[in-house]
Write an enzyme that holds these catalytic residues in place. Structure first.
Site, mmCIF file in Angstrom:
data_model
loop_
_atom_site.group_PDB
_atom_site.id
_atom_site.type_symbol
_atom_site.label_atom_id
_atom_site.label_comp_id
_atom_site.label_asym_id
_atom_site.label_seq_id
_atom_site.Cartn_x
_atom_site.Cartn_y
_atom_site.Cartn_z
ATOM 1 N N GLY A 10 -12.058 -0.208 -12.082
ATOM 2 C CA GLY A 10 -12.006 -0.518 -10.649
ATOM 3 C C GLY A 10 -12.613 0.594 -9.821
ATOM 4 N N ALA A 11 -13.512 0.192 -8.914
ATOM 5 C CA ALA A 11 -14.146 1.172 -8.025
ATOM 6 C C ALA A 11 -13.652 0.980 -6.597
ATOM 7 C CB ALA A 11 -15.666 1.059 -8.106
ATOM 8 N N GLU A 170 -4.068 -6.749 12.410
ATOM 9 C CA GLU A 170 -5.446 -6.257 12.583
ATOM 10 C C GLU A 170 -6.433 -7.424 12.601
ATOM 11 O OE1 GLU A 170 -6.196 -3.082 9.683
ATOM 12 O OE2 GLU A 170 -5.742 -1.672 11.279
HETATM 13 P P1 FAD Z 1 -8.883 -1.717 -4.051
HETATM 14 O O1 FAD Z 1 -9.400 -1.149 -2.801
HETATM 15 O O2 FAD Z 1 -8.072 -2.954 -3.998
HETATM 16 O O3 FAD Z 1 -10.139 -1.974 -5.007
HETATM 17 C C1 FAD Z 1 -9.999 -2.504 -6.314
HETATM 18 C C2 FAD Z 1 -11.344 -2.475 -6.999
HETATM 19 O O4 FAD Z 1 -11.209 -3.036 -8.309
HETATM 20 C C3 FAD Z 1 -12.426 -3.294 -6.300
HETATM 21 O O5 FAD Z 1 -13.651 -2.613 -6.332
HETATM 22 C C4 FAD Z 1 -12.503 -4.560 -7.138
HETATM 23 O O6 FAD Z 1 -13.782 -5.169 -7.105
HETATM 24 C C5 FAD Z 1 -12.191 -4.015 -8.523
HETATM 25 N N1 FAD Z 1 -11.634 -5.037 -9.404
HETATM 26 C C6 FAD Z 1 -10.562 -5.841 -9.150
HETATM 27 N N2 FAD Z 1 -10.342 -6.634 -10.207
HETATM 28 C C7 FAD Z 1 -11.279 -6.341 -11.137
HETATM 29 C C8 FAD Z 1 -11.566 -6.814 -12.437
HETATM 30 N N3 FAD Z 1 -10.813 -7.769 -13.009
HETATM 31 N N4 FAD Z 1 -12.603 -6.288 -13.118
HETATM 32 C C9 FAD Z 1 -13.372 -5.318 -12.554
HETATM 33 N N5 FAD Z 1 -13.150 -4.824 -11.333
HETATM 34 C C10 FAD Z 1 -12.112 -5.325 -10.629
HETATM 35 N N6 FAD Z 1 -4.681 1.234 3.973
HETATM 36 C C11 FAD Z 1 -4.747 2.367 4.700
HETATM 37 O O7 FAD Z 1 -4.338 3.447 4.221
HETATM 38 N N7 FAD Z 1 -5.268 2.378 5.956
HETATM 39 C C12 FAD Z 1 -5.771 1.268 6.546
HETATM 40 O O8 FAD Z 1 -6.246 1.301 7.691
HETATM 41 C C13 FAD Z 1 -5.728 0.054 5.800
HETATM 42 N N8 FAD Z 1 -6.253 -1.074 6.328
HETATM 43 C C14 FAD Z 1 -6.266 -2.219 5.574
HETATM 44 C C15 FAD Z 1 -6.851 -3.366 6.124
HETATM 45 C C16 FAD Z 1 -6.874 -4.545 5.402
HETATM 46 C C17 FAD Z 1 -7.524 -5.755 6.004
HETATM 47 C C18 FAD Z 1 -6.291 -4.598 4.101
HETATM 48 C C19 FAD Z 1 -6.317 -5.883 3.320
HETATM 49 C C20 FAD Z 1 -5.702 -3.464 3.551
HETATM 50 C C21 FAD Z 1 -5.684 -2.264 4.275
HETATM 51 N N9 FAD Z 1 -5.114 -1.089 3.755
HETATM 52 C C22 FAD Z 1 -5.153 0.080 4.488
HETATM 53 C C23 FAD Z 1 -4.569 -1.077 2.383
HETATM 54 C C24 FAD Z 1 -5.672 -0.585 1.406
HETATM 55 O O9 FAD Z 1 -6.856 -1.300 1.624
HETATM 56 C C25 FAD Z 1 -5.252 -0.692 -0.057
HETATM 57 O O10 FAD Z 1 -4.049 0.009 -0.231
HETATM 58 C C26 FAD Z 1 -6.362 -0.098 -0.939
HETATM 59 O O11 FAD Z 1 -7.537 -0.866 -0.853
HETATM 60 C C27 FAD Z 1 -5.944 0.016 -2.398
HETATM 61 O O12 FAD Z 1 -6.957 0.708 -3.064
HETATM 62 P P2 FAD Z 1 -7.147 0.599 -4.635
HETATM 63 O O13 FAD Z 1 -7.889 1.810 -5.055
HETATM 64 O O14 FAD Z 1 -5.864 0.316 -5.303
HETATM 65 O O15 FAD Z 1 -8.087 -0.660 -4.913
HETATM 66 P P1 NAD Z 2 2.990 -6.442 4.479
HETATM 67 O O1 NAD Z 2 3.867 -6.694 3.317
HETATM 68 O O2 NAD Z 2 2.982 -5.112 5.091
HETATM 69 O O3 NAD Z 2 3.293 -7.510 5.636
HETATM 70 C C1 NAD Z 2 3.437 -8.878 5.336
HETATM 71 C C2 NAD Z 2 4.226 -9.584 6.429
HETATM 72 O O4 NAD Z 2 4.289 -10.970 6.105
HETATM 73 C C3 NAD Z 2 5.657 -9.080 6.556
HETATM 74 O O5 NAD Z 2 5.920 -8.787 7.907
HETATM 75 C C4 NAD Z 2 6.493 -10.240 6.027
HETATM 76 O O6 NAD Z 2 7.749 -10.376 6.683
HETATM 77 C C5 NAD Z 2 5.604 -11.431 6.357
HETATM 78 N N1 NAD Z 2 5.893 -12.598 5.503
HETATM 79 C C6 NAD Z 2 6.165 -12.608 4.166
HETATM 80 N N2 NAD Z 2 6.397 -13.880 3.751
HETATM 81 C C7 NAD Z 2 6.252 -14.673 4.826
HETATM 82 C C8 NAD Z 2 6.365 -16.065 5.024
HETATM 83 N N3 NAD Z 2 6.673 -16.916 4.032
HETATM 84 N N4 NAD Z 2 6.167 -16.571 6.266
HETATM 85 C C9 NAD Z 2 5.844 -15.746 7.301
HETATM 86 N N5 NAD Z 2 5.742 -14.410 7.170
HETATM 87 C C10 NAD Z 2 5.928 -13.872 5.952
HETATM 88 O O7 NAD Z 2 1.520 -6.846 3.969
HETATM 89 P P2 NAD Z 2 0.082 -6.544 4.601
HETATM 90 O O8 NAD Z 2 0.104 -6.601 6.074
HETATM 91 O O9 NAD Z 2 -0.852 -7.431 3.850
HETATM 92 O O10 NAD Z 2 -0.209 -5.049 4.164
HETATM 93 C C11 NAD Z 2 -0.380 -4.715 2.787
HETATM 94 C C12 NAD Z 2 -0.419 -3.210 2.624
HETATM 95 O O11 NAD Z 2 -1.611 -2.705 3.224
HETATM 96 C C13 NAD Z 2 0.745 -2.525 3.320
HETATM 97 O O12 NAD Z 2 1.158 -1.448 2.547
HETATM 98 C C14 NAD Z 2 0.149 -2.037 4.621
HETATM 99 O O13 NAD Z 2 0.781 -0.864 5.094
HETATM 100 C C15 NAD Z 2 -1.286 -1.743 4.212
HETATM 101 N N6 NAD Z 2 -2.168 -1.899 5.381
HETATM 102 C C16 NAD Z 2 -2.298 -0.813 6.190
HETATM 103 C C17 NAD Z 2 -3.078 -0.917 7.334
HETATM 104 C C18 NAD Z 2 -3.222 0.275 8.238
HETATM 105 O O14 NAD Z 2 -2.703 1.348 7.915
HETATM 106 N N7 NAD Z 2 -3.929 0.165 9.358
HETATM 107 C C19 NAD Z 2 -3.734 -2.119 7.630
HETATM 108 C C20 NAD Z 2 -3.567 -3.211 6.773
HETATM 109 C C21 NAD Z 2 -2.763 -3.087 5.643
#
Ligand code: FAD
Ligand code: NAD
Length: 406
Positions: A10-11, A170
């Site tokens: 995973g990257a 977001e």
């Molecule tokens: P990931 O970023 O999930 O990457 C996994 C990698 O593995 C990918 O490159 C994928 O292609 C690869 N992979 C997966 N399955 C396979 C497979 N079977 N074979 C080969 N490769 C594979 N966290 C923060 O700290 N700050 C934020 O502002 C924030 N904002 C977020 C906004 C959104 C919309 C979301 C969804 C999440 C956010 N998060 C944030 C949470 C954060 O993105 C995750 O915690 C983080 O991406 C986890 O990193 P990771 O290294 O575990 O892997």
């Molecule tokens: P989360 O678990 O933080 O939030 C999910 C929300 O969905 C909860 O409030 C929960 O009560 C609600 N929920 C669960 N089941 C439901 C149902 N059946 N019906 C209606 N609501 C329901 O998940 P996330 O927002 O996807 O975040 C995932 C991870 O990524 C978290 O650790 C978060 O901190 C991180 N993240 C961080 C940022 C940031 O730092 N800016 C941004 C995005 C995600």
């Protein structure tokens, strides 16, 4: 002498940072280092809510792996991991197998469906570049369909987001910002469009500072977001969702249902026989799995307990990036046959969440609250700092966010 084989799966944040660090820390004469990833690019998951809403092109989130990983030092294998056999020390790929002496698992997260009927079949999720692009295209397609239908079909221009955690908030902030442009583009009366956030818990952004939560909800409501708090999604169908509040069920018709209600670790880890809790491995302090001395887990596939609260830390990119320092060091220790393992303790520098263009909320340096443009600037500083750490000034200039008003 045979060199030990180190394989990183995973990257994402954890995997690519571990690889970039290892390629600097340990020579090719000492180790045979391989990185496996599904695509030839790393993507910024933390920007995917923007790509999903169509406010940031997905190419901005993608970074070619060759731009940050030195292919003279690292064998890059573009392939999909099917399973891991930790007893045989093998990784099964779609197109072959890899043997390892030491393994780093960084396969990231997937959506948790909690077994709710219809989510897997009917919900869109913000998980990767492809799933994000599908959300953007689906919304645009349904908006374009609206004026071509003989009957009035409000479900085409109703967008429903499940979950008001950080991802849901977001995403909805970005969509709210884009709606005026979308309505103009597709000749739709903005007053007919619905943007609904459904949250099962008693508040949006549970556990976050209440003043910041109130600010966020007020700002989003002012842009037309409808909140249904204390309302659980019970089922998703081809035509919408069923929600329940105080024992009363209601159907919300939508063709644009985005499920952002929680994540779990990549199911490959559980299916490969590692012991998991909500899909995540409860690793030892040195990031190794409880059962295998030669397997390290980084990022969202791992769970780290917060000793103060007795609860797990929320999985974040911030923690995944920090884990890479310890993972790379400990791989080096294993390769050299040493015993000076480092232990991992998260250093939470803050949490900042975007509410759309130029607006955000956050808590930084422990207790400092930030609102509006100041929080938005802080978010860009955090994002830019990561790019600098990963690929230096060149990557920062290529992919960084510099417009403080956007
Ligand atoms: P990931 O970023 O999930 O990457 C996994 C990698 O593995 C990918 O490159 C994928 O292609 C690869 N992979 C997966 N399955 C396979 C497979 N079977 N074979 C080969 N490769 C594979 N966290 C923060 O700290 N700050 C934020 O502002 C924030 N904002 C977020 C906004 C959104 C919309 C979301 C969804 C999440 C956010 N998060 C944030 C949470 C954060 O993105 C995750 O915690 C983080 O991406 C986890 O990193 P990771 O290294 O575990 O892997
Ligand atoms: P989360 O678990 O933080 O939030 C999910 C929300 O969905 C909860 O409030 C929960 O009560 C609600 N929920 C669960 N089941 C439901 C149902 N059946 N019906 C209606 N609501 C329901 O998940 P996330 O927002 O996807 O975040 C995932 C991870 O990524 C978290 O650790 C978060 O901190 C991180 N993240 C961080 C940022 C940031 O730092 N800016 C941004 C995005 C995600």
């Amino acid at each position: 002498m045979k060199k030990p084989k180190v394989v990183v799966l995973g990257a994402g944040y954890g995997g690519i940072m571990t690889t970039v660090k290892l390629q600097k820390m340990i020579g090719t004469n000492e180790v045979d280092l391989t990185l496996v990833n599904k695509h030839d690019y790393h993507y910024q998951t933390t920007w995917l809510h923007e790509s999903s809403a169509g406010t940031l092109h997905h190419d901005r989130t993608r970074i070619p792996i060759k731009d940050v990983v030195d292919f003279n030092k690292v064998n890059f294998v573009q392939d999909t991991v099917i399973s891991i056999d930790p007893k045989a020390k093998k990784v099964i790929l779609e197109d072959g197998e890899l043997e390892y002496d030491y393994l780093v698992i960084g396969l990231g997260f997937e959506s948790a469906t909690f077994g709710i009927k219809g989510i897997e079949e009917h919900a869109y999720t913000i998980n990767n570049v492809n799933s994000s692009r599908l959300i953007r295209d689906t919304i645009e397609y349904n908006f374009s369909l609206y004026n071509n239908e003989e009957e009035e079909r409000p479900e085409l221009i109703t967008i429903v987001v499940g979950g008001a955690g950080f991802t849901g908030i977001e995403f909805v902030g970005e969509v709210a910002n884009r709606l005026p442009e979308l309505c103009h583009e597709y000749d739709i009366d903005p007053s007919k469009v619905r943007l609904v956030t459904v949250e099962a818990g008693p508040s949006a952004l549970a556990g976050f500072d209440p003043e910041l939560v109130e600010y966020a909800m007020n700002r989003l409501e002012a842009k037309g977001v409808e909140f249904k708090i204390g309302t659980a999604i019970k089922e998703a169908t081809a035509d919408g969702i069923v929600v329940e509040k105080d024992g009363v069920q209601e159907e919300i018709k939508t063709k644009n249902f985005v499920w952002a209600a929680g994540v779990r670790g990549n199911s490959i880890v559980e299916k490969s026989g590692f012991e998991v809790n909500r899909g995540r491995v409860q690793i030892r302090p040195d990031l190794r799995t409880p059962d295998y001395d030669d397997v390290i887990v980084v990022g969202d596939c791992a769970v780290i307990m917060n000793e103060e609260t007795g609860r797990p830390y929320p999985p974040t990119a911030q923690i995944a990036i920090q884990m890479a320092d310890v993972a790379a060091h400990n791989v080096k220790v294993m390769v050299r046959g040493g015993s000076e393992f480092k232990e991992f303790t998260p250093n939470i520098l803050g949490t900042v969440a975007s509410l759309g263009e130029g607006d955000a909320i956050g808590v930084v340096f422990g207790t400092r609250k930030l609102f509006g443009w100041m929080a938005s600037v802080m978010k860009k500083i955090i994002d830019n700092r990561y790019l600098l750490k990963l690929g230096g000034i060149g990557l920062l200039l290529k992919k960084g966010k510099f417009n403080i008003f956007k």
